[in-house]
Enzyme design. Structure first.
Site, PDB file in Angstrom:
ATOM      1  N   GLU A 150      11.837 -68.584   1.946  1.00 27.15           N
ATOM      2  CA  GLU A 150      12.949 -69.016   2.793  1.00 27.15           C
ATOM      3  C   GLU A 150      12.452 -69.381   4.197  1.00 27.15           C
ATOM      4  O   GLU A 150      12.929 -70.329   4.811  1.00 27.15           O
ATOM      5  CB  GLU A 150      14.011 -67.913   2.918  1.00 27.15           C
ATOM      6  CG  GLU A 150      14.748 -67.629   1.620  1.00 27.15           C
ATOM      7  CD  GLU A 150      14.174 -66.457   0.849  1.00 27.15           C
ATOM      8  OE1 GLU A 150      12.936 -66.329   0.782  1.00 27.15           O
ATOM      9  OE2 GLU A 150      14.974 -65.679   0.299  1.00 27.15           O
ATOM     10  N   CYS A 184      15.656 -61.129   1.367  1.00 20.57           N
ATOM     11  CA  CYS A 184      15.305 -59.780   1.834  1.00 20.57           C
ATOM     12  C   CYS A 184      15.911 -59.549   3.216  1.00 20.57           C
ATOM     13  O   CYS A 184      16.479 -60.469   3.826  1.00 20.57           O
ATOM     14  CB  CYS A 184      13.788 -59.614   1.865  1.00 20.57           C
ATOM     15  SG  CYS A 184      12.988 -60.534   3.200  1.00 20.57           S
TER      16      CYS A 184
HETATM   17 ZN    ZN Z   1      12.521 -62.651   2.633  1.00 13.53          ZN
END
Ligand code: ZN
Length: 127
Positions: A57, A91
């Site tokens: 990301e 995350c």
């Molecule tokens: Zn991450």
């Protein structure tokens, strides 16, 4: 939020970038990400490993920002097709980054109900 055809296309872009770059031998690049900007352009990235490493990301958003983009619509991260093409939720570090750089972005995640779309504000409440 309702998942649309363009969201499924974004997932395909994330799968394509990780399928192209998945390095099974060295166990590198196991996650691909694709972000769609509000102008419709799509940027992709794969994760990099080091002591702290960088999630896919970050690479995708970083590529978009480097190209001058500032307005983001949707992001998704996925494992390679050979590992089932499973969508991965961002995350904690990615959620923090998305709140800062893309505060109204939508995130595609896989739940027991299939693919669902949430705002980053829903995924990172009370920040
Ligand atoms: Zn991450």
């Amino acid at each position: 939020m309702k998942v649309e055809q363009r969201d499924l296309e974004l997932i395909q872009e994330a799968i394509k970038v990780i399928d192209r770059n998945f390095d099974e031998v060295n166990e590198r690049h196991t996650v691909g990400a694709a972000v769609r900007c509000k102008n419709g352009k799509i940027y992709t990235g794969v994760n990099l490993y080091s002591i702290h490493g960088s999630c896919a990301e970050f690479i995708a958003i970083g590529a978009a920002i480097t190209a001058g983009e500032r307005e983001f619509e949707t992001i998704v991260a996925t494992r390679t097709q050979s590992e089932g093409g499973i969508l991965l939720p961002p995350c904690g570090n990615c959620r923090e980054m998305l709140v800062r750089y893309a505060p109204d972005i939508q995130v595609l995640v896989q739940t027991g109900n299939g693919v669902e779309k949430y705002s980053i504000q829903e995924l990172m409440p009370h920040h």
